[in-house]
Enzyme design. Structure first.
Site, PDB file in Angstrom:
ATOM      1  N   ARG A 139       0.848  -1.192   0.000  1.00  0.00           N
ATOM      2  CA  ARG A 139       0.000   0.000   0.000  1.00  0.00           C
ATOM      3  C   ARG A 139       0.885   1.244   0.000  1.00  0.00           C
ATOM      4  O   ARG A 139       1.940   1.282   0.623  1.00  0.00           O
ATOM      5  CB  ARG A 139      -0.908   0.035   1.237  1.00  0.00           C
ATOM      6  CG  ARG A 139      -1.911  -1.099   1.292  1.00  0.00           C
ATOM      7  CD  ARG A 139      -3.010  -0.893   0.248  1.00  0.00           C
ATOM      8  NE  ARG A 139      -4.016  -1.940   0.302  1.00  0.00           N
ATOM      9  CZ  ARG A 139      -4.120  -2.931  -0.564  1.00  0.00           C
ATOM     10  NH1 ARG A 139      -3.253  -3.035  -1.559  1.00  0.00           N
ATOM     11  NH2 ARG A 139      -5.079  -3.819  -0.452  1.00  0.00           N
ATOM     12  N   HIS A 184       0.315  -0.573 -11.337  1.00  0.00           N
ATOM     13  CA  HIS A 184      -0.412  -1.234 -10.247  1.00  0.00           C
ATOM     14  C   HIS A 184      -1.607  -1.982 -10.841  1.00  0.00           C
ATOM     15  O   HIS A 184      -2.704  -1.462 -10.940  1.00  0.00           O
ATOM     16  CB  HIS A 184      -0.862  -0.196  -9.225  1.00  0.00           C
ATOM     17  CG  HIS A 184      -1.558  -0.775  -8.050  1.00  0.00           C
ATOM     18  ND1 HIS A 184      -0.970  -1.720  -7.244  1.00  0.00           N
ATOM     19  CD2 HIS A 184      -2.772  -0.541  -7.542  1.00  0.00           C
ATOM     20  CE1 HIS A 184      -1.817  -2.048  -6.282  1.00  0.00           C
ATOM     21  NE2 HIS A 184      -2.910  -1.348  -6.441  1.00  0.00           N
TER      22      HIS A 184
END
Length: 166
Positions: A81, A129
């Site tokens: 994250r 991502h």
């Protein structure tokens, strides 16, 4: 850790270590646990891969102090994250030469703004991502299996524990 990944990494010469909140022995992995285990873990690490969940305890965990404890010339990979990494701290450690590089897949702001220095830094690789593609048949079978296990009163893996934050 995935046992298959550990075998592959060890076969190509990597020494594999891991850190967790609680102790757990894993074959082929030197494990560290708890707050007390963090300094020893980092001091022996030259390539850090962050796979942690983002919780109150792990927000900003990749900062000047923790990353500065990595072995000189270390490399950071964050695929967890964006909230784990303190951007300016990473840039300072790269520019000072303490860290050799970083590979980043997640960011505090996504998509990563065009003007962000990560795009231009010569020691940072930015990766797209993109999660794995969801396989419909496997996903349906997994959900159905969990429902059946719950109906039988059996434990189900992957249950969120709100007290842990994941």
């Amino acid at each position: 850790f995935c046992r298959g990944s550990v075998r592959v990494l060890r076969r190509i010469g990597f020494r594999v270590s891991g850190w967790r909140r609680s102790k757990r022995d894993l074959p082929g992995v030197t494990t560290y646990a708890g707050t007390d285990g963090v300094p020893s873990f980092l001091a022996t690490t030259d390539m850090l891969v962050c796979l942690l969940p983002l919780t109150g305890d792990t927000r900003d965990i990749l900062n000047r102090d923790t990353l500065g404890r990595l072995m000189p010339g270390g490399h950071v990979i964050n695929v967890a994250r964006g909230g784990h990494l303190v951007d300016d701290d990473l840039l300072a450690l790269l520019d000072s030469g303490h860290l050799d590089g970083a590979t980043l897949d997640v960011f505090r702001t996504e998509p990563l703004p065009v003007e962000h220095p990560f795009w231009r830094h010569p020691r940072i690789t930015v990766t797209p991502h993109t999660s794995a593609r969801t396989l419909r048949d496997e996903t349906i079978a997994q959900i159905a299996g969990k429902i059946l296990a719950m109906e039988r009163g059996e434990a189900v893996a992957g249950v969120v524990d709100p007290s842990k934050g994941y």
